[in-house]
Design a protein around this motif. Structure first.
Motif, short mmCIF file in Angstrom:
data_model
loop_
_atom_site.label_atom_id
_atom_site.label_comp_id
_atom_site.label_asym_id
_atom_site.label_seq_id
_atom_site.Cartn_x
_atom_site.Cartn_y
_atom_site.Cartn_z
N ALA A 117 0.83 -1.21 0.00
CA ALA A 117 0.00 0.00 0.00
C ALA A 117 0.86 1.26 0.00
O ALA A 117 0.39 2.34 -0.33
CB ALA A 117 -0.92 0.01 1.22
N VAL A 118 2.14 1.10 0.38
CA VAL A 118 3.07 2.23 0.42
C VAL A 118 4.10 2.12 -0.69
O VAL A 118 4.42 3.10 -1.37
CB VAL A 118 3.78 2.30 1.79
N ILE A 119 4.63 0.91 -0.86
CA ILE A 119 5.61 0.64 -1.93
C ILE A 119 4.87 -0.02 -3.09
O ILE A 119 4.12 -0.96 -2.88
CB ILE A 119 6.71 -0.31 -1.43
N ASP A 120 5.08 0.47 -4.28
CA ASP A 120 4.38 -0.08 -5.45
C ASP A 120 4.55 -1.59 -5.50
O ASP A 120 5.66 -2.11 -5.32
CB ASP A 120 4.94 0.56 -6.73
N ASN A 121 3.45 -2.33 -5.74
CA ASN A 121 3.51 -3.79 -5.65
C ASN A 121 4.34 -4.44 -6.76
O ASN A 121 4.79 -5.57 -6.61
CB ASN A 121 2.10 -4.39 -5.59
N VAL A 122 4.54 -3.74 -7.88
CA VAL A 122 5.34 -4.33 -8.96
C VAL A 122 6.81 -4.47 -8.54
O VAL A 122 7.37 -5.57 -8.62
CB VAL A 122 5.20 -3.51 -10.26
N PRO A 123 7.47 -3.38 -8.09
CA PRO A 123 8.86 -3.57 -7.65
C PRO A 123 8.97 -4.47 -6.42
O PRO A 123 9.94 -5.22 -6.29
CB PRO A 123 9.33 -2.14 -7.32
N LEU A 124 7.98 -4.41 -5.53
CA LEU A 124 8.01 -5.26 -4.34
C LEU A 124 7.96 -6.73 -4.74
O LEU A 124 8.75 -7.55 -4.25
CB LEU A 124 6.83 -4.92 -3.42
#
Length: 416
Positions: free
Chosen positions: A331-338
């Motif tokens: 929800a804070v860090i974009d889920n694609v790079p995560l």
């Protein structure tokens, strides 16, 4: 750690900050990530110490490019289908054909959530959000009710995408990495739908009126109907072809796209005025460039072995809890790079635990309005939808996300 490694880490942090603060900098996140992603690899080559190290960097880049190419080609094929059907008004037609003319606000909220859930499984969540925003804006709703509707829309489109590789990029990435199979992914639709229904019930409070929908049906040509059917057949063929014959999904979708081109040429009577290839140019290349930049950055982080810290979370906590936290982080860090970082880090989990991660990173971004592409699109389209306005329903969203994740974990116990 070498000085170059610190510089590369700084570039990755700057790229992430560029994504988070896009609204403040007014610099498109695709431009930011592509700049820092390509610059990182250029520096790796320039400051290579030996021919052997250069060869290693070249091999790492080739691996990253191969992964990106498969993802890109699949998305281009899927997004071209959706761009065509949306331009021809078939998606809007479907909404007005399914929904009754008069209904209560609660029933409309529930049906809107169900539509978003189903449609985002077949298409992309951005298109599903745009169509739903247009429907909400056409209704005479006050601001509070409008926010309730759009909150469910954001959660539903993200939930619907997790069960099919056509619906969410992170689901596609985890599938292409060989962590889950298509049939296992389909089981995610049950807990995901349960979470959407629970959120709808939680949002019923304050909805007591009724609405009247004005039907707007666009005439559908024969060729458009055939291409719509072809899109559904391509999705079915992608699933069955992979299960039965291990055909890569990208190959099936590219074949479906080629058939779409042939059908349009043979059945359409206006090929010169409305060439089918124009719809390839109509897809959202900003989204594709963003994925390209992000995956280049994550590939660089793998190259300098900077992803070990991600694994640390999984060393401190069991995967079932670590995956749940990753959903909140998304929800804070974009889920694609995560997701890309988790896949590159070499984490070992059971298929059931990978399913849990698939749900978590796909739906967790719904907790904040800035946590997913659907939320960002909704903010740009719905007047009055702010970070704080959406935050009022954080508890509702958190309860629905948690319930869905618990259901996924319970179901995942059968996958080994």
């Amino acid at each position: 750690m070498a000085v170059l490694d610190y510089v590369l880490l700084l570039l990755a942090v700057l790229a992430l900050l560029g994504v988070v603060f896009e609204e403040l900098t007014h610099i498109n996140k695709a431009k930011v990530t592509l700049f820092f992603g390509t610059l990182s690899w250029v520096l790796l080559f320039v400051f290579s110490d030996s021919p052997e190290q250069t060869a290693g960097v070249s091999h790492g880049l080739s691996e990253s490019i191969a992964e990106i190419a498969g993802l890109w080609l699949f998305l281009v094929a899927a997004m071209t289908f959706v761009a065509y059907l949306n331009k021809k008004g078939m998606i809007e037609n479907l909404i007005h054909l399914v929904l009754p003319r008069r209904l209560s606000e609660r029933k409309l909220l529930l049906l809107t959530g169900l539509f978003c859930f189903v449609f985002s499984s077949l298409a992309d969540n951005i298109t599903a959000t745009l169509v739903s925003c247009a429907l909400i804006l056409s209704l005479d709703l006050d601001l509070k009710k409008r926010i309730q509707f759009i909150t469910l829309v954001v959660f539903a489109v993200n939930s619907g995408g997790v069960a099919l590789i056509t619906g969410d990029v992170t689901t596609l990435m985890i599938f292409l990495a060989g962590k889950v199979d298509i049939l296992s992914l389909l089981t995610l639709s049950i807990p995901a739908l349960l979470a959407v229904l629970v959120l709808a019930l939680l949002l019923f409070r304050g909805l007591s009126g009724g609405v009247v929908l004005e039907p707007r049906v666009t005439p559908v040509r024969r060729v458009d109907g055939v291409i719509g059917l072809l899109f559904l057949l391509t999705i079915v063929a992608t699933i069955s072809g992979n299960v039965l014959f291990a055909i890569p999904p990208v190959l099936t979708f590219l074949f479906g796209l080629s058939v779409m081109f042939m059908v349009s040429r043979l059945l359409s009577d206006d090929s010169d005025r409305d060439p089918i290839l124009e719809y390839v140019r109509a897809i959202e290349f900003e989204t594709l460039l963003f994925f390209l930049g992000i995956l280049l950055l994550v590939g660089m982080l793998k190259e300098i072995q900077a992803l070990d810290s991600v694994v640390l979370v999984y060393q401190l906590l069991p995967p079932v809890f670590a995956n749940y936290l990753m959903g909140i982080f998304s929800a804070v860090i974009d889920n694609v790079p995560l997701t890309a970082a988790l896949l590159k880090s070499g984490i070992e989990m059971t298929p059931g635990e990978w399913l849990g991660l698939t749900y978590a990173v796909g739906v967790g971004g719904s907790l904040l309005v800035i946590g997913s592409a659907a939320g960002i699109v909704a903010m740009s389209k719905i007047p009055g939808l702010t970070f704080v306005a959406y935050l009022r329903y954080l508890l509702h969203l958190f309860m629905a996300y948690t319930l869905g994740y618990v259901a996924v974990v319970w179901m995942g116990q059968g996958f080994h």
